[in-house]
Design a protein around this motif. Sequence first.
Motif, PDB file in Angstrom:
ATOM      1  N   THR A  73       0.835  -1.205   0.000  1.00  0.00           N
ATOM      2  CA  THR A  73       0.000   0.000   0.000  1.00  0.00           C
ATOM      3  C   THR A  73       0.867   1.251   0.000  1.00  0.00           C
ATOM      4  N   ASP A  74       2.150   1.079  -0.289  1.00  0.00           N
ATOM      5  CA  ASP A  74       3.076   2.213  -0.327  1.00  0.00           C
ATOM      6  C   ASP A  74       2.838   3.028  -1.594  1.00  0.00           C
ATOM      7  N   ILE A  75       2.556   4.295  -1.426  1.00  0.00           N
ATOM      8  CA  ILE A  75       2.241   5.182  -2.544  1.00  0.00           C
ATOM      9  C   ILE A  75       3.512   5.858  -3.041  1.00  0.00           C
ATOM     10  N   VAL A  76       3.780   5.759  -4.349  1.00  0.00           N
ATOM     11  CA  VAL A  76       4.951   6.421  -4.911  1.00  0.00           C
ATOM     12  C   VAL A  76       4.593   7.756  -5.562  1.00  0.00           C
ATOM     13  N   HIS A  77       3.322   7.928  -5.915  1.00  0.00           N
ATOM     14  CA  HIS A  77       2.889   9.195  -6.536  1.00  0.00           C
ATOM     15  C   HIS A  77       1.368   9.162  -6.637  1.00  0.00           C
ATOM     16  N   SER A  78       0.743  10.329  -6.609  1.00  0.00           N
ATOM     17  CA  SER A  78      -0.693  10.426  -6.859  1.00  0.00           C
ATOM     18  C   SER A  78      -0.992  11.767  -7.498  1.00  0.00           C
ATOM     19  N   GLU A  79      -2.095  11.841  -8.238  1.00  0.00           N
ATOM     20  CA  GLU A  79      -2.378  13.066  -8.981  1.00  0.00           C
ATOM     21  C   GLU A  79      -3.819  13.098  -9.450  1.00  0.00           C
ATOM     22  N   ASP A  80      -4.326  14.315  -9.701  1.00  0.00           N
ATOM     23  CA  ASP A  80      -5.591  14.486 -10.401  1.00  0.00           C
ATOM     24  C   ASP A  80      -5.368  14.189 -11.881  1.00  0.00           C
ATOM     25  N   HIS A 208      -7.222   0.230   0.683  1.00  0.00           N
ATOM     26  CA  HIS A 208      -6.439   0.928   1.707  1.00  0.00           C
ATOM     27  C   HIS A 208      -5.565   2.010   1.075  1.00  0.00           C
ATOM     28  N   THR A 209      -5.004   1.703  -0.081  1.00  0.00           N
ATOM     29  CA  THR A 209      -4.181   2.691  -0.778  1.00  0.00           C
ATOM     30  C   THR A 209      -4.994   3.923  -1.151  1.00  0.00           C
ATOM     31  N   VAL A 210      -6.194   3.704  -1.674  1.00  0.00           N
ATOM     32  CA  VAL A 210      -7.058   4.828  -2.046  1.00  0.00           C
ATOM     33  C   VAL A 210      -7.432   5.648  -0.822  1.00  0.00           C
ATOM     34  N   LEU A 211      -7.819   5.003   0.270  1.00  0.00           N
ATOM     35  CA  LEU A 211      -8.205   5.742   1.473  1.00  0.00           C
ATOM     36  C   LEU A 211      -7.041   6.536   2.046  1.00  0.00           C
ATOM     37  N   LYS A 212      -5.850   5.967   1.998  1.00  0.00           N
ATOM     38  CA  LYS A 212      -4.666   6.709   2.444  1.00  0.00           C
ATOM     39  C   LYS A 212      -4.435   7.940   1.565  1.00  0.00           C
ATOM     40  N   ASP A 213      -4.611   7.762   0.259  1.00  0.00           N
ATOM     41  CA  ASP A 213      -4.379   8.891  -0.646  1.00  0.00           C
ATOM     42  C   ASP A 213      -5.427   9.977  -0.464  1.00  0.00           C
ATOM     43  N   VAL A 214      -6.682   9.591  -0.269  1.00  0.00           N
ATOM     44  CA  VAL A 214      -7.729  10.584  -0.033  1.00  0.00           C
ATOM     45  C   VAL A 214      -7.417  11.395   1.227  1.00  0.00           C
ATOM     46  N   ALA A 215      -7.002  10.714   2.302  1.00  0.00           N
ATOM     47  CA  ALA A 215      -6.675  11.411   3.546  1.00  0.00           C
ATOM     48  C   ALA A 215      -5.501  12.364   3.340  1.00  0.00           C
ATOM     49  N   LYS A 216      -4.477  11.900   2.642  1.00  0.00           N
ATOM     50  CA  LYS A 216      -3.307  12.737   2.365  1.00  0.00           C
ATOM     51  C   LYS A 216      -3.686  13.937   1.510  1.00  0.00           C
ATOM     52  N   TRP A 217      -4.507  13.701   0.507  1.00  0.00           N
ATOM     53  CA  TRP A 217      -4.978  14.755  -0.401  1.00  0.00           C
ATOM     54  C   TRP A 217      -5.774  15.805   0.373  1.00  0.00           C
ATOM     55  N   ASP A 218      -6.654  15.362   1.259  1.00  0.00           N
ATOM     56  CA  ASP A 218      -7.448  16.292   2.061  1.00  0.00           C
ATOM     57  C   ASP A 218      -6.572  17.120   2.995  1.00  0.00           C
ATOM     58  N   ILE A 219      -5.656  16.461   3.651  1.00  0.00           N
ATOM     59  CA  ILE A 219      -4.784  17.165   4.601  1.00  0.00           C
ATOM     60  C   ILE A 219      -3.922  18.192   3.877  1.00  0.00           C
ATOM     61  N   GLU A 220      -3.358  17.804   2.760  1.00  0.00           N
ATOM     62  CA  GLU A 220      -2.509  18.737   2.003  1.00  0.00           C
ATOM     63  C   GLU A 220      -3.310  19.887   1.422  1.00  0.00           C
ATOM     64  N   SER A 221      -4.609  19.678   1.203  1.00  0.00           N
ATOM     65  CA  SER A 221      -5.467  20.743   0.659  1.00  0.00           C
ATOM     66  C   SER A 221      -6.082  21.604   1.754  1.00  0.00           C
ATOM     67  N   GLY A 222      -5.755  21.316   3.009  1.00  0.00           N
ATOM     68  CA  GLY A 222      -6.254  22.112   4.124  1.00  0.00           C
ATOM     69  C   GLY A 222      -7.664  21.773   4.554  1.00  0.00           C
ATOM     70  N   ARG A 223      -8.213  20.648   4.074  1.00  0.00           N
ATOM     71  CA  ARG A 223      -9.584  20.285   4.411  1.00  0.00           C
ATOM     72  C   ARG A 223      -9.672  19.458   5.688  1.00  0.00           C
ATOM     73  N   GLY A 224      -8.609  18.776   6.019  1.00  0.00           N
ATOM     74  CA  GLY A 224      -8.636  17.909   7.189  1.00  0.00           C
ATOM     75  C   GLY A 224      -9.149  16.523   6.836  1.00  0.00           C
ATOM     76  N   GLN A 225      -8.664  15.514   7.535  1.00  0.00           N
ATOM     77  CA  GLN A 225      -9.039  14.139   7.244  1.00  0.00           C
ATOM     78  C   GLN A 225     -10.462  13.838   7.690  1.00  0.00           C
ATOM     79  N   ARG A 226     -11.169  13.064   6.872  1.00  0.00           N
ATOM     80  CA  ARG A 226     -12.539  12.686   7.180  1.00  0.00           C
ATOM     81  C   ARG A 226     -12.620  11.222   7.625  1.00  0.00           C
ATOM     82  N   GLN A 227     -13.642  10.935   8.413  1.00  0.00           N
ATOM     83  CA  GLN A 227     -13.961   9.556   8.739  1.00  0.00           C
ATOM     84  C   GLN A 227     -14.764   8.955   7.579  1.00  0.00           C
ATOM     85  N   VAL A 228     -14.692   7.628   7.440  1.00  0.00           N
ATOM     86  CA  VAL A 228     -15.230   6.993   6.243  1.00  0.00           C
ATOM     87  C   VAL A 228     -16.028   5.737   6.588  1.00  0.00           C
ATOM     88  N   PHE A 229     -17.098   5.538   5.825  1.00  0.00           N
ATOM     89  CA  PHE A 229     -17.854   4.291   5.849  1.00  0.00           C
ATOM     90  C   PHE A 229     -17.458   3.472   4.625  1.00  0.00           C
TER      91      PHE A 229
END
Length: 435
Positions: A73-80, A208-229
Amino acid sequence: MPLHNPLWEVSEPYLTAAGVYKAHDPTYGRYLLPHHKPHGSLVDHAEVKHTFRRVFLKPAAQFKTWAEAYETTDIVHSEDVQLTEDEIAAGHKHGGRWIFYSVWEMESEPEGGWEEGGKGRGKDLILIHGGVLDGLRIADPPGLSDYGLRYCPHVLHFLKAGFRVILPDLPSYGRSTGFVSLVTSEHTNCASVNSYIPSLNLLPSAVHTVLKDVAKWDIESGRGQRQVFLGGASMGGWTVMYYALKFPPAIIEAEDDSPSVDAAKDVKGPVPQVLGAFVLCPMVEVSKESRPSGVIEYLAHGIKYFAGVLPLAKAVRGNVSDDPRVEEDFFADPLCYHGLLRVGTGLSLLDGMTELHKNAEQIDIPIRIVHGTADRATSHHGTERLFPRLPHEDKSLQLYDGYEHVMLKVGIDEADDEKRQRVLADMRSWLVERS
């Protein structure tokens, strides 16, 4: 490369491993396919914002063992992304192995106001694709023809309650890549072709990789991490349950909604904060109408090591709905996999179901499971046998009398759509109560 040509698909891993062939597009042409026409109502919805992203993992050849490659689940890069031709070439620069996903949300109050009081605001819902999601298609094995955007007909139901919805394409489906060829002393058969899963461990690891990236993306965008169902159907239901087993949810501290000290030990990225799971028609046990014969299974075991990508079994085709529109829509969607169940995939499914039963006591998460009593693809009897072993006190099982595997079939009129609306209301109510 020839699309869905069995001879080519069996040969390709060896050609790639020998260095005489390299696919220009590791999604085999799926990345640039246009959206299925019925999905346009959501893609072009004026009140809905969507973002397409992809997250990159290390290529399989960089791992010492198969298990490491499957489970990373190690992320090497992510992008829009915008789904353009140049993104395919750019993807090779980051290793050529990626998971595609989309994020959907209503940033302002919709016309007519929030439903359910907007209690889902600030919470995420990730929906893992399975066999038959929008109800207007037919699958081969459960979940083995699908991709994330097949949830499009149902997404607004959750957006209008305030939830943000995440739709990943599992490895080898939709616009995600498959498992890149690798030859070792133990195995010689792993291809990047559509709908080939050499190990079901690929699936929860991708989530798990996607959820980690979403959390990282939110934090870096200043939105803060969300809880998820978590939500999923059929093979997606298996993935959700095994995810909870493989990645136990972080304990959320009441004071500040931050992960516990133990959860924070994952120093490679934010820890997904999972609140619970809603599972539809899970792939816990195959119904007798859909399991291949003993002869086919015996033959599959004999050829999996040199022709695991070979399409072999009919599986659940014809057993998911008695509505002919299901099959018509399925074949009209070019992003679905239209072939037979592949040898390696089918055997992985059986192994995955066995592992789920062995370890049911470790699926310790708030969970609601719904299953149709007329399901001819996945057995509700298997679900009934597994359910009592789930340890969490917040658990429930609902059997929907007369429902087939397609629990969310879009009706031709309001009366015909009532069965789908009942399941959607059940799901949203359960989520809202825990938001």
